[in-house]
Design an enzyme around this catalytic site. Structure first.
Site: not given
Ligand SMILES: Cc1cc2nc3c(=O)[nH]c(=O)nc-3n(C[C@H](O)[C@H](O)[C@H](O)COP(=O)(O)OP(=O)(O)OC[C@H]3O[C@@H](n4cnc5c(N)ncnc54)[C@H](O)[C@@H]3O)c2cc1C
Ligand code: SF4
Ligand code: FES
Lengths: 637, 254
Positions: A330, A44-45, A435
């Protein structure tokens, strides 16, 4: 407080187009005069920061890892959905929309979900152009598979590493902007506070994790993309550093927190092996296509699985759900496994596990075919457990995996604080109470590449923003708060480690606010967690200083926020007197033990307002209406 | 099992470090990092600073973890990051030496934690395809031979952990760079910038403190993701071709 979701009027397939047309644009020459802070560089970010850099904004991006490429998104395995209908099997934007609303058990906003389905096709185009090596057929075109019980093949994947490849695509786009000077990257920085000036989000306070320096960063708008809060349970499939501090601090400053109790539990994870366990590893759901799940019929049967004759095994999913069998969704599979273990029929040293047996599949298909389908998963299992799943049944157990709840946002992904936008897993927007597989990656990238960069432009173009800098009294106050918190944590000088507190709270949450919940348990958990939180502030032991790399201090700060969030999760679960999606209240089930939703009283998103330390949160409701997908009950019998 | 650990302890980048000896207990089911977690819990209880090490996913995919165990980057198990290494591969009484990656381009930050930001700067120099959001054509408009796509994926699996640099006597970043150059160079989408990419990434690596490649092959031996030397050969071909034939566009009056 009146919650306005700002959903555009008109037919659902025209809403996003209408919204885009109505939004004000920032003149290209003016874009570089605006600065935007993006916290988090996951899908996302990372995608949001790269895209805003391309548009010409001045972007500052932050992550706590040593590189943006390591965000938790990297670990996603299975794939990403898109309504491309390349397989000609009847998929469409409308069908993906329909499946997502229904899969979310009617607790998501229709307009958002439709937009997500609509944008899904652009995501795949963008990623392929970046060089994401999705799986292909011999003819050179993209391959798809069906995932998570969908009836169409709409999932795109890159071996078992889809998240990795999508994130690297996004990271590379981000680094291109770093090179061009439009994005400044701050790795190893953790956001500790949000800066509000005149009621608008104008910056953040961060701690440099290497030097310990606490500093303020000012901008015209702030985007939080900090991921989910599954680690409130201590053990989860999330990366160790995943945390809620950024969204919780924003919540304390006025952003409402929606549906905190909506968490997803994944049924096929490798069980806990001992009390030193640090995290849980997911095994792909696809294993349930050929593996059969069972436990011994007898309680406390400690024989080896091979010594338990067929007649003394209970294939409980096949027994209870004859038509879906091992392929129930699930949440149903997870609760049934917990039930079997609660009865004392769990397997393995800890009794917290059930067998996933490939014996029949190997006899029926041959070892070669099984190896072809699941070889890499079997290898991963053996690496961790030391057991060979070709000869001994696998042991699996459910684990916390994803959080549907998050900061409340309107259709434009803006929170209840003007200028504070929230994207990806950190918001609550699109998945309702459950989800679907392969939809989180889709949402993260939809928000970051295609929604936020437009909607934030409208905010910047139509808001009067005074010139401010870090010397502003409100910025200084926020910085003082962050400093005070660090001092306070270091000052306790007690006897217990951070992890020991976190484990204890996580266990409580898992027992009472996990797979199934009831009023008594939730009330007990709230009391227990509040008491533990008090003990934490009296007895935690954080070694070292603030002005250096201090991993215990990082963990302590995150846990302090998890304590507060955990209590709100229990409150929310208590308040929602129905069962829906991942939220199962034991009091609200059918005589057969299935979830009972209550649409008359609970067809809303619960948005909680922080009222100050020690005060009770106030509940606001965004009522949900379903004009396109009609309310219906799920059944898997 | 009982273990004797000798761990590199260094307070920060500017102070000198030294090996410190610890005795600890472990169960064979623990992962290597869990064994260190247990040691750290004990150190905290005794009022000593816990050992700092980088980690996040603990699933072998984020590339955060990594240090040297008895002279081998990521430890004794082939194709395995240190977070995926389990204690059953060790035995009672073992004596283990844990050290951070040693390379001029990766300065030590604290204990086993090093600064690998040079890798990000190499990617920023050209490890991408320039395609701004919204400008892509339909994903199936350009078919890609399955063989090429599979090989691109083999290369794309690099997790950026830095073990290759730590294992190389020259501290060369060649395996890491070649993985990205091969990944993008094997795809039709990556062709327009192929020459600049090789030139710019290699130039960026030279500006950092990485050494050059003399075909020793230690990198391939320790790489947890099976990145092959063959990719270095591909990178060298692109680089040579680019150096001989490529002229950066300089349009008069631009
Ligand atoms: C094992 C596993 C398998 C998965 N498989 C799938 C799949 O096959 N298909 C699917 O659609 N989804 C899947 N998911 C879910 C999906 O991966 C996540 O929901 C998604 O990647 C989240 O992305 P995001 O960009 O929101 O956050 P994240 O990728 O979690 O990124 C968070 C970011 O925020 C930063 N951050 C956090 N807190 C702070 C702070 N206080 N200060 C500064 N930086 C901070 C971190 O450094 C990081 O850069 C899976 C999840 C897991 C755990
Ligand atoms: S090439 Fe291998 S060893 Fe080097 S950074 Fe990539 S994954 Fe790590
Ligand atoms: S911790 Fe992520 S690869 Fe080891």
């Amino acid at each position: 407080m009146k919650l306005d979701a700002r959903i555009p009027s008109g037919p659902i397939e025209k809403k996003w187009e209408k919204c885009r047309f109505e939004m004000k644009l920032v003149n290209p020459a003016n874009k570089r005069k605006f600065s935007v802070i993006v916290v988090g560089t996951g899908l996302a970010g990372g995608s949001a920061a790269a895209t805003m850099g391309e548009l010409g904004y001045n972007v500052k991006a932050f992550c706590f890892q040593d590189s943006p490429r390591r965000a938790h998104s990297i670990a996603a395995q299975g794939g990403i959905n898109a309504a491309k209908n390349y397989q000609n099997d009847g998929d469409s934007i409308y069908r993906l929309f329909y499946d997502t609303v229904k899969g979310g058990d009617f607790r998501a906003r229709e307009a958002n979900v439709y937009r997500l389905a609509e944008i899904s096709v652009n995501i795949i185009d963008q990623c392929v152009a970046q060089g994401v090596p999705f799986a292909r057929e011999y003819g050179g075109l993209l391959a798809n598979r069906s995932f998570g019980g969908a009836q169409v093949s709409r999932t795109f994947y890159a071996r078992g590493q889809t998240g990795q490849q999508l994130l690297l695509g996004c990271y590379q786009a981000l680094e291109r902007q770093v090179q061009s000077g439009r994005v400044t990257m701050y790795p190893r920085h953790e956001m500790l506070e949000l800066i509000l000036i005149d009621g608008k989000a104008r910056g953040i306070v961060t701690r440099n994790l290497v030097t310990g320096q606490i500093e303020s960063h000012i901008a015209d708008a702030v985007v939080l993309a900090t991921g989910g809060y599954g680690n409130v349970f201590y053990l989860s499939t999330n990366a160790k550093g995943s945390n809620a501090t950024a969204i919780w601090r924003a919540h304390r400053k006025g952003a409402l927190f929606a549906n905190p109790c909506f968490t997803q539990i994944h049924p096929t994870c490798i069980p806990v092996s001992g009390d030193y366990q640090s995290k849980l590893t997911l095994m792909s759901e696809s294993l349930r296509n050929d593996g059969r799940i069972w436990v011994p019929q007898q309680k406390g049967d400690k024989r080896k699985p091979s010594q338990i004759p067929e007649g003394e095994r209970d294939y409980y999913l096949e027994r209870r759900y004859p038509s879906f069998g091992n392929l129930v969704p699930r949440d149903v599979a997870s609760r049934a496994a917990k039930g079997a273990c609660d009865e004392g029929r769990g397997v393995g040293e800890t009794g917290l596990g059930v067998y996933l047996d490939f014996g029949d599949a190997i006899r029926r298909l041959g070892k070669g075919v099984v190896a072809e389908r699941y070889g890499n998963l079997f290898e991963m299992y053996e690496r961790i457990t030391g057991e060979d799943p070709y000869s001994v049944p696998m042991r699996i157990f459910p684990a916390i995996h994803y959080t549907m709840g998050g900061l409340w946002v309107d259709y434009r992904l803006q929170s209840t604080i003007p200028g504070l936008f929230v994207i990806g897993e950190a918001n609550f927007s699109d998945h309702g109470a459950n989800r679907l597989g392969a939809s989180a990656l889709m949402q993260g990238l939809a928000d970051g590449y295609f929604v936020l960069p437009y909607t934030i432009g409208d905010y910047l173009a139509s808001t009067k923003l005074d010139k401010v800098d870090a010397s502003h009294a409100d910025a200084r106050a926020a910085q003082n708060e962050a400093n005070a918190q660090v001092k306070k944590l270091l000052g306790v000088q007690g006897k217990r480690t951070v992890d020991s507190f976190h484990r204890e709270m996580g266990k409580m949450m898992w027992d009472e606010c996990g797979m199934s919940r009831n009023a008594k348990g939730l009330e007990k958990a709230i009391g227990h967690i509040a008491a533990l939180e008090q003990e934490f502030w009296k007895d935690v032991k954080v070694i070292g200083a603030g002005e250096e790399l201090n991993q215990s201090l990082e963990k302590a700060g995150r846990l302090a926020d998890f304590f507060e969030l955990a209590q709100l999760m229990c409150r929310d679960a208590l308040e929602r007197q129905e069962s829906c999606g991942g939220h199962f209240r034991e009091e609200y089930q059918t005589p057969e033990g299935e979830a009972m939703r209550d649409d008359d009283d609970f067809c809303y998103a619960a948005a909680w307002e922080y009222k100050g330390p020690g005060k009770k949160h106030e509940l606001h409701k965004e009522s949900l209406s379903f004009e396109y997908v009609h309310l219906a009950q799920r059944s898997y019998k | 099992m009982k273990l004797t650990l000798h761990i590199w302890r260094q307070k920060n980048a500017s102070s000198a470090g030294k090996m410190v000896r610890y005795e600890t207990d472990a169960s064979e089911h623990m992962s290597f990092l869990e064994m260190l977690d247990v040691l750290n819990e004990r150190l905290i209880a005794q009022g000593e600073e816990p050992v700092a090490f980088d980690h996040d996913c603990r699933e072998g995919i984020c590339g955060s973890c990594g240090f040297v165990i008895n002279g081998v980057a990521h430890g004794p198990l082939p194709s395995t990051t240190v977070c995926q290494l389990h204690m059953r591969h060790f035995k009672d009484g073992d004596e283990l030496y844990l050290e951070p990656w040693r390379a001029a381009a990766f300065p030590v930050i604290k204990d086993l934690v090093v600064d690998r930001s040079a890798f990000d700067r190499i990617i920023a120099a050209g490890g991408y395809i320039s395609v701004s959001t919204g400008s892509a054509v339909d994903a199936n408009a350009l078919p890609v031979r399955k063989k090429d796509s599979d090989m691109a994926m083999d290369a794309a699996q690099c997790i950026g952990c830095g073990a290759c640099v730590a294992a190389c006597p020259n501290a060369s970043a060649s395996l890491f760079m070649s993985a990205k150059i091969s990944h993008l160079g094997l795809l039709p989408q990556g062709q327009p910038e192929r020459m600049e990419r090789a030139l710019n990434m290699v130039a960026a690596a030279n500006e950092e403190l990485f050494g050059s490649c003399t075909n020793i092959g230690e990198c391939e031996a320790v790489c947890p993701k099976g990145i092959r030397l063959e990719f270095i050969a591909r990178m060298n071909r692109d680089f040579l071709k680019a150096s001989w034939t490529f002229r950066a566009d300089r349009v008069e009056g631009d």
